[in-house]
Write a protein that holds these residues in place. Structure first.
Motif, short mmCIF file in Angstrom:
data_model
loop_
_atom_site.label_atom_id
_atom_site.label_comp_id
_atom_site.label_asym_id
_atom_site.label_seq_id
_atom_site.Cartn_x
_atom_site.Cartn_y
_atom_site.Cartn_z
N ARG A 153 27.36 27.21 55.63
CA ARG A 153 28.34 26.53 56.48
C ARG A 153 27.90 25.11 56.83
N GLN A 154 26.59 24.89 56.92
CA GLN A 154 26.08 23.58 57.32
C GLN A 154 25.75 22.68 56.14
N ALA A 155 25.93 23.17 54.93
CA ALA A 155 25.46 22.46 53.75
C ALA A 155 26.27 21.21 53.45
N GLN A 156 25.56 20.20 52.96
CA GLN A 156 26.21 19.01 52.42
C GLN A 156 26.41 19.18 50.91
N GLN A 157 25.49 19.95 50.29
CA GLN A 157 25.60 20.27 48.87
C GLN A 157 25.33 21.75 48.68
N LEU A 158 26.06 22.36 47.74
CA LEU A 158 25.83 23.75 47.36
C LEU A 158 25.72 23.83 45.85
N ARG A 159 24.69 24.53 45.38
CA ARG A 159 24.52 24.75 43.95
C ARG A 159 24.35 26.25 43.73
N CYS A 160 25.19 26.84 42.90
CA CYS A 160 25.17 28.29 42.75
C CYS A 160 25.25 28.69 41.28
N TYR A 161 24.41 29.63 40.89
CA TYR A 161 24.45 30.15 39.52
C TYR A 161 24.60 31.67 39.58
N LEU A 162 25.57 32.19 38.81
CA LEU A 162 25.76 33.64 38.71
C LEU A 162 25.91 34.04 37.24
N PRO A 163 25.14 35.01 36.79
CA PRO A 163 25.24 35.43 35.39
C PRO A 163 26.26 36.53 35.13
N SER A 164 26.75 37.19 36.20
CA SER A 164 27.57 38.39 35.95
C SER A 164 28.87 38.45 36.73
N LEU A 165 29.07 37.62 37.75
CA LEU A 165 30.29 37.67 38.56
C LEU A 165 30.76 36.26 38.90
N ILE A 166 32.03 36.14 39.30
CA ILE A 166 32.53 34.91 39.90
C ILE A 166 31.87 34.76 41.27
N HIS A 167 31.48 33.55 41.62
CA HIS A 167 30.85 33.33 42.92
C HIS A 167 31.83 33.63 44.05
N GLY A 168 31.31 34.17 45.17
CA GLY A 168 32.15 34.61 46.28
C GLY A 168 33.07 33.54 46.83
N LEU A 169 32.64 32.28 46.83
CA LEU A 169 33.47 31.21 47.36
C LEU A 169 34.66 30.89 46.46
N LEU A 170 34.65 31.42 45.24
CA LEU A 170 35.73 31.14 44.29
C LEU A 170 36.54 32.38 43.93
N GLN A 171 36.23 33.50 44.55
CA GLN A 171 36.93 34.74 44.21
C GLN A 171 38.32 34.79 44.84
N THR A 172 39.29 35.33 44.10
CA THR A 172 40.58 35.64 44.69
C THR A 172 40.43 36.91 45.52
N GLU A 173 41.40 37.16 46.38
CA GLU A 173 41.34 38.38 47.21
C GLU A 173 41.35 39.63 46.34
N ASN A 174 42.16 39.65 45.29
CA ASN A 174 42.24 40.83 44.42
C ASN A 174 40.95 41.05 43.65
N TYR A 175 40.35 39.97 43.18
CA TYR A 175 39.08 40.08 42.45
C TYR A 175 37.99 40.59 43.39
N ALA A 176 37.92 40.00 44.59
CA ALA A 176 36.90 40.40 45.57
C ALA A 176 37.04 41.88 45.91
N ARG A 177 38.28 42.32 46.15
CA ARG A 177 38.50 43.72 46.51
C ARG A 177 38.06 44.65 45.37
N THR A 178 38.38 44.28 44.15
CA THR A 178 38.01 45.11 43.00
C THR A 178 36.49 45.21 42.85
N ILE A 179 35.81 44.09 43.03
CA ILE A 179 34.35 44.08 42.91
C ILE A 179 33.71 44.90 44.03
N ILE A 180 34.17 44.71 45.25
CA ILE A 180 33.58 45.42 46.39
C ILE A 180 33.80 46.92 46.26
#
Length: 267
Positions: A91-118
């Motif tokens: 929340r306080q970041a000026q920059q965010l760098r994220c790498y994921l090998p197997s899923l879409i990152h949480g900040l970019l997930q749609t509601e349907n995708y997030a629900r399916t993964i969870i």
């Protein structure tokens, strides 16, 4: 049950605002499409409330969104203890760098995708699934804040293609959302193509946040939780690995074109 003590505050504010509006529980219930007994049970903590109920209550009582804002606090309180320090850094970041090998990152997930993964976790109840989905969607608000961070995420092409026929529509929606996000000024989405078979990032996902004072903090997730990385030597390793995985990825525009090609193949 909702997280305490925030839930108690929500119930107390609901009752105070209802009485200030000079509405009985029965009268208020009719306006929010609940019975008087259901309103009573909510105010007494005998029945859980949800986002739909509080949104209607905010509208009826003209609260300016107070109750739903308090619900967001309750959902934040309910986050796992190991995740809270990273959420604050995010929340306080000026920059965010994220790498994921197997899923879409949480900040970019749609509601349907997030629900399916969870929901892939059989140990989580339906109520808990919905709470986690709501919390994840609320978490994304940092990307549309007045001063959003510079957010750079690297994903594997395989992530875009990991689905079967039953999830075709879900993936079309998710990739379309990725493309829309990737075209915002402060969001960069880079894809590592499938032709890159091996690289150091495949060891596991990680994220890095740079605060406004220039300091870095990292985060790594595991099957049992996650850990915040704040030692200088460990951060140096993650920053070096970030440069490595970012170097394997396509450019911003090339990544968008690849996502469009994948979406076309799904649709």
């Amino acid at each position: 049950m909702e997280s305490e003590p925030t839930a108690e505050l929500i119930r107390a504010q609901l009752r105070r605002l209802r009485m200030k509006a000079e509405l009985s529980q029965e009268e208020f219930g009719k306006l929010v499409h609940f019975s008087g007994s259901q309103v009573s049970a909510i105010e007494l903590g005998q029945r859980p409330f949800d986002r739909f109920f509080l949104k209607r209550a905010d509208e009826v009582l003209d609260t300016g969104g107070l109750l739903t804002s308090l619900l967001k606090m309750a959902e934040r309180d309910g986050q796992p203890s190991w995740f809270k320090p990273w959420l604050e850094a995010e929340r306080q970041a000026q920059q965010l760098r994220c790498y994921l090998p197997s899923l879409i990152h949480g900040l970019l997930q749609t509601e349907n995708y997030a629900r399916t993964i969870i929901r892939t976790d059989d140990m989580i109840s339906d109520d808990e699934v919905e709470k986690r989905v709501s919390a994840r969607m609320d978490r994304q608000s940092i990307l549309v804040s007045p001063d959003p961070p510079m957010y750079v995420v690297v994903l594997e092409e395989a992530v875009l293609r990991r689905a079967d026929e039953s999830f075709r529509g879900l993936m079309v929606e998710q990739i379309a959302h990725l493309i829309e996000c990737a075209q915002r000024p402060r969001i960069h989405v880079h894809i590592i193509p499938a032709t890159v078979a091996l690289h150091v990032g495949l060891v596991g996902p990680f994220s890095l946040a740079r605060s406004r004072d220039g300091g870095w903090v990292g985060h790594q997730e595991t099957q049992l939780g996650g850990e915040v990385v704040d030692k200088d030597e460990d951060l140096a390793i993650l920053l070096a690995r970030w440069e490595s995985v970012r170097g394997q990825a396509l450019s911003r525009q090339q990544s968008v074109e690849l996502m469009k090609d994948v979406m076309t193949s799904w649709s």
